[in-house]
Scaffold this active site. Structure first.
Site, short mmCIF file in Angstrom:
data_model
loop_
_atom_site.label_atom_id
_atom_site.label_comp_id
_atom_site.label_asym_id
_atom_site.label_seq_id
_atom_site.Cartn_x
_atom_site.Cartn_y
_atom_site.Cartn_z
N LYS A 75 -2.92 -11.81 -8.40
CA LYS A 75 -4.36 -12.62 -8.13
C LYS A 75 -5.82 -11.67 -8.57
O LYS A 75 -6.05 -10.25 -9.57
CB LYS A 75 -4.57 -12.84 -6.94
CG LYS A 75 -4.35 -11.07 -6.09
CD LYS A 75 -4.52 -11.17 -5.01
CE LYS A 75 -4.07 -10.31 -4.13
NZ LYS A 75 -4.77 -9.95 -3.42
N LYS A 87 1.04 -1.26 0.32
CA LYS A 87 0.16 -0.31 0.14
C LYS A 87 0.78 1.21 -0.19
O LYS A 87 0.93 2.02 -0.34
CB LYS A 87 -1.24 0.15 1.07
CG LYS A 87 -2.18 -0.65 1.37
CD LYS A 87 -3.20 -0.68 0.71
CE LYS A 87 -3.91 -1.74 0.00
NZ LYS A 87 -4.86 -2.35 1.04
N LYS A 139 -9.85 -6.34 -6.82
CA LYS A 139 -11.00 -5.19 -7.14
C LYS A 139 -10.68 -4.25 -7.90
O LYS A 139 -11.77 -3.70 -8.73
CB LYS A 139 -10.89 -5.29 -5.81
CG LYS A 139 -12.75 -5.41 -5.09
CD LYS A 139 -13.47 -5.22 -4.22
CE LYS A 139 -14.09 -5.75 -2.72
NZ LYS A 139 -12.78 -5.84 -1.70
P1 AMP Z 1 -10.82 -7.73 -0.64
O1 AMP Z 1 -11.43 -7.77 -1.89
O2 AMP Z 1 -8.98 -7.66 0.24
O3 AMP Z 1 -11.59 -7.14 0.45
O4 AMP Z 1 -10.98 -9.62 0.39
C1 AMP Z 1 -12.01 -10.07 0.44
C2 AMP Z 1 -11.99 -11.77 0.95
O5 AMP Z 1 -11.92 -12.21 -0.85
C3 AMP Z 1 -10.86 -12.03 1.74
O6 AMP Z 1 -11.04 -13.18 2.70
C4 AMP Z 1 -9.66 -12.41 0.29
O7 AMP Z 1 -8.69 -13.38 1.16
C5 AMP Z 1 -10.35 -13.28 -0.57
N1 AMP Z 1 -9.56 -12.72 -2.32
C6 AMP Z 1 -9.51 -11.75 -2.13
N2 AMP Z 1 -8.50 -11.92 -4.22
C7 AMP Z 1 -8.81 -13.20 -3.45
C8 AMP Z 1 -7.46 -13.98 -4.81
N3 AMP Z 1 -7.77 -13.40 -5.91
N4 AMP Z 1 -8.21 -15.25 -4.33
C9 AMP Z 1 -8.40 -15.22 -3.44
N5 AMP Z 1 -9.06 -15.07 -2.31
C10 AMP Z 1 -9.48 -13.65 -2.27
#
Ligand code: AMP
Length: 326
Positions: free
Chosen positions: A189, A107, A192
């Site tokens: 990966k 970040k 968002k």
């Molecule tokens: P976030 O999008 O960072 O708010 O993450 C929300 C949830 O989605 C968390 O449990 C992350 O570990 C999971 N997550 C986000 N991106 C991935 C990805 N590319 N593969 C697997 N899990 C993901």
């Protein structure tokens, strides 16, 4: 217990890393799932879109099968006692360990003009969110492994200093390895905010899904029978294993092993299987989003359940610390 930030459209990584397990766990455990709106303020201080984004995350989770009558499904900002626990935990979190966190370093690189203390203490707030329900199992994707290790450290430190209040939280995926859903271009990966053409969102329409999948990185095919797969080819197969039928996967695996594979055909099949998976979710999301009254009801019901659990824990916390002298 787990949470997702309302910082953009949910994608296949969110589904297979997190939401799929929420839906299973709500049948077996007392669950708390939240929209992490406060965490989103660390990187998205402008709140113009916040309400719409919160509504969308609620609707997307529900469309994927999360049942607000089974799990407590709420907004982080509706549980005020989390801020109190965060304060106590901050006094047990050391600057050095926070600065070493991989997500913090990322970040700092991506937002050099807004390296705020909230970003530094992000894993502390996350710990407070988890242990305020004295949660043991945290369904998350692989990218959250380090944060969960920190949550364990902070919970143990509290117990050691003030007495046993918290169970040890750990990342949970039904005894399977944690999931990382790769991006379609093979470089990282699904996410968002980054790499949007290489990420499949639950809101993507059929044409966009086809376009993105057809652009996935491949090559001219293996040079010899039973060759190992390069990472970007393994990624395409990994995506296929998430959504395609077993016989389809077996066929393309065999084609790869005997060098007859045509990646154009594989991607066409993958695109259609992705559409089969994503389109019904997208349609449900759109229907749920129309009903603001229902979404408000979900948030109220979730906050009530989560506040009850948080209040009980905070009584134990204040007693353990010794803040009970009046
Ligand atoms: P976030 O999008 O960072 O708010 O993450 C929300 C949830 O989605 C968390 O449990 C992350 O570990 C999971 N997550 C986000 N991106 C991935 C990805 N590319 N593969 C697997 N899990 C993901």
């Amino acid at each position: 217990m787990s949470g997702i930030r309302p910082t953009g459209l949910l994608h296949l990584g969110n589904y297979f890393g997190a939401i799929r397990n929420y839906v299973k766990m709500q049948e077996d455990f007392e669950c708390y799932f939240m929209v992490a709106d406060l965490h989103s303020l660390t990187t998205h201080p402008d709140t113009k879109e916040l309400k719409a984004n919160v509504h969308r995350v609620l609707a997307e989770n529900i469309a994927c099968g999360l049942d607000p009558d089974k799990a407590a499904f709420y907004c982080q900002s509706h549980i005020h006692e989390t801020a109190e626990l965060y304060l106590y935990l901050n006094m047990m979190a050391y600057k050095g360990e926070l600065e070493k966190t991989a997500t913090f370093k990322d970040k700092v690189r991506s937002h050099p003009d807004n390296v705020n203390a909230g970003l530094l203490t992000y894993p502390v707030l996350q710990t407070a969110d988890i242990i305020i329900h004295r949660a043991k199992y945290v369904p998350v994707g692989k990218d959250q492994e380090q944060h969960l290790e920190m949550a364990r450290n902070f919970a143990n430190r509290f117990n050691h200093r003030y007495g046993e209040v918290f169970p040890e939280p750990s990342a949970f995926n039904y005894n399977q390895d944690l999931v990382k859903v790769p991006s379609l271009d093979g470089t990282g990966k699904m996410s968002k905010s980054e790499n949007q053409m290489a990420t499949l969102y639950l809101a993507d329409d059929d044409e966009l899904i086809r376009k993105k999948v057809m652009k996935a990185k491949t090559d001219s095919g293996p040079g010899a029978n039973n060759s190992p797969k390069p990472d970007y080819i393994e990624n395409v197969f990994l995506l296929m294993r998430l959504v395609s039928a077993d016989d389809v996967i077996r066929k393309f695996e065999a084609d790869y092993d005997n060098c007859s594979i045509r990646y154009g055909d594989l991607k066409k099949q993958l695109a259609e299987d992705m559409i089969q998976f994503i389109a019904p979710i997208r349609q449900k999301v759109n229907a749920i989003l129309e009903d603001e009254k229902y979404l408000r009801q979900v948030m109220e019901q979730g906050a009530e359940k989560a506040n009850r659990s948080a209040a009980a824990t905070m009584q134990l916390v204040r007693d353990a610390i010794g803040l009970n002298y009046y």
